[in-house]
Design an enzyme around this catalytic site. Structure first.
Site, PDB file in Angstrom:
ATOM      1  N   HIS A 121       0.819  -1.215   0.000  1.00 48.21           N
ATOM      2  CA  HIS A 121       0.000   0.000   0.000  1.00 48.21           C
ATOM      3  C   HIS A 121       0.855   1.268   0.000  1.00 48.21           C
ATOM      4  O   HIS A 121       0.480   2.270  -0.615  1.00 48.21           O
ATOM      5  CB  HIS A 121      -1.003  -0.034   1.153  1.00 48.21           C
ATOM      6  CG  HIS A 121      -2.075  -1.066   0.930  1.00 48.21           C
ATOM      7  ND1 HIS A 121      -3.069  -0.900  -0.009  1.00 48.21           N
ATOM      8  CD2 HIS A 121      -2.265  -2.286   1.460  1.00 48.21           C
ATOM      9  CE1 HIS A 121      -3.843  -1.977  -0.021  1.00 48.21           C
ATOM     10  NE2 HIS A 121      -3.377  -2.838   0.854  1.00 48.21           N
ATOM     11  N   HIS A 127       6.014 -14.386   6.062  1.00 51.51           N
ATOM     12  CA  HIS A 127       6.530 -13.292   6.869  1.00 51.51           C
ATOM     13  C   HIS A 127       5.573 -12.928   7.993  1.00 51.51           C
ATOM     14  O   HIS A 127       5.935 -12.907   9.151  1.00 51.51           O
ATOM     15  CB  HIS A 127       6.829 -12.064   6.002  1.00 51.51           C
ATOM     16  CG  HIS A 127       7.673 -11.057   6.705  1.00 51.51           C
ATOM     17  ND1 HIS A 127       7.154 -10.197   7.641  1.00 51.51           N
ATOM     18  CD2 HIS A 127       8.998 -10.816   6.642  1.00 51.51           C
ATOM     19  CE1 HIS A 127       8.145  -9.453   8.116  1.00 51.51           C
ATOM     20  NE2 HIS A 127       9.263  -9.807   7.536  1.00 51.51           N
TER      21      HIS A 127
HETATM   22 CO    CO Z   1      11.146  -9.073   7.932  1.00 48.68          CO
END
Ligand code: CO
Length: 285
Positions: free
Chosen positions: A114, A171
């Protein structure tokens, strides 16, 4: 009088030629944007992406940008200069590109994605001569993407016996888009009950997956990154020698662990999904 008239006509022709040249010959460019990595081996994955992009669109120039300032600084000290998204856009603007398709090489539409969208939009408004920019979606954002990536992983890492499982290291993020990870697990479940995704910084956690593996009496786990490159997180958090790495944690729980040190950008089938998103972006110019 005559001379002035001639000069006047000449000027009109020139300015017309100028506008025609601009509207008739747009200069298209591709900007590939990733978080970045300082691992030379991991950067080979980006070379693979670039090669494929070039083979699909041989006539369009390719630029790169890393969103991570930390990694850019680190590379700069090694004599490798890589631009930030705004730096690359400024360069492209200076070089006269009128149309730019920016492709996010991120996995999910999280905060970095974003940020990049905002940067590209902002630049389009202020950069002189830049007429249009489009933004290619990250790896998984639509139903079809999630289906394709789930199919890829179950085919690339098939399960031979019931005491085996595959754990992908994502992640994870504090951004709302973290929901893509448990969402992706749902897609994996459609195809397999032995393929899992866990995250370093979000949900699901490795702990949660370990509970599931124990319930299923799994003995052998294959660990591999669900990240574009096998960089710092893969080398250390996933496969490192420290006690708290995923490999060590799994081994401490009694699992036999196999590591596949390969980032998503190294698999052509996965790169093809990013390329399809880039094609959408180019079509939109
Ligand atoms: Co990282």
């Amino acid at each position: 009088m005559k001379i002035l008239l001639l000069i006047g006509l000449y000027a009109i022709t020139l300015s017309n030629m100028g506008t025609n040249a601009q509207t008739n010959s747009p200069k298209k460019g591709i900007l590939l944007i990733t978080f970045g990595t300082s691992y030379p081996n991991a950067r080979k994955a980006f070379d693979n992406i670039e090669e494929q992009v070039r083979s699909y669109w041989p006539d369009i120039d390719i630029y790169w940008a890393y969103t991570s300032g930390f990694i850019r600084k680190k590379l700069d000290k090694q004599g490798i200069q890589i631009d930030s998204p705004s730096g690359a856009l400024a360069k492209m603007g200076e070089a006269g590109y009128t149309h730019i398709a920016a492709q996010s090489l991120h996995i999910i539409p999280g905060s970095e994605f974003h940020d990049v969208v905002r940067t590209v939009k902002g630049f389009t408004q202020v950069q002189k001569g830049l007429e249009k920019t489009t933004m290619g979606r990250p790896l998984v954002s639509k139903h079809e993407d999630l289906e394709r990536v789930a199919r890829f992983f179950t085919e690339q890492f098939p399960i031979a016996t019931n005491d085996e499982a595959v754990v992908l290291m994502g992640h994870g993020t504090h951004h709302d888009a973290n929901v893509y990870y448990p969402g992706f697990q749902y897609y994996l479940n459609d195809l397999s009950d032995r393929h899992y995704v866990a995250t370093v910084e979000g949900y699901p956690t490795l702990e949660r997956v370990i509970r599931q593996l124990k319930k299923q009496q799994v003995k052998k786990v294959t660990l591999t990154p669900f990240m574009s490159v096998a960089g710092d997180h893969a080398q250390n958090d996933m496969a490192g020698q420290e006690k708290d790495s995923w490999k060590s944690q799994l081994e401490a729980e009694g699992f036999e662990v196999d590591v596949v040190m390969k980032g998503l950008a190294e698999y052509d089938e996965v790169v093809k999904i990013w390329l399809d998103h880039l094609k959408e972006a180019l079509d939109g110019l």
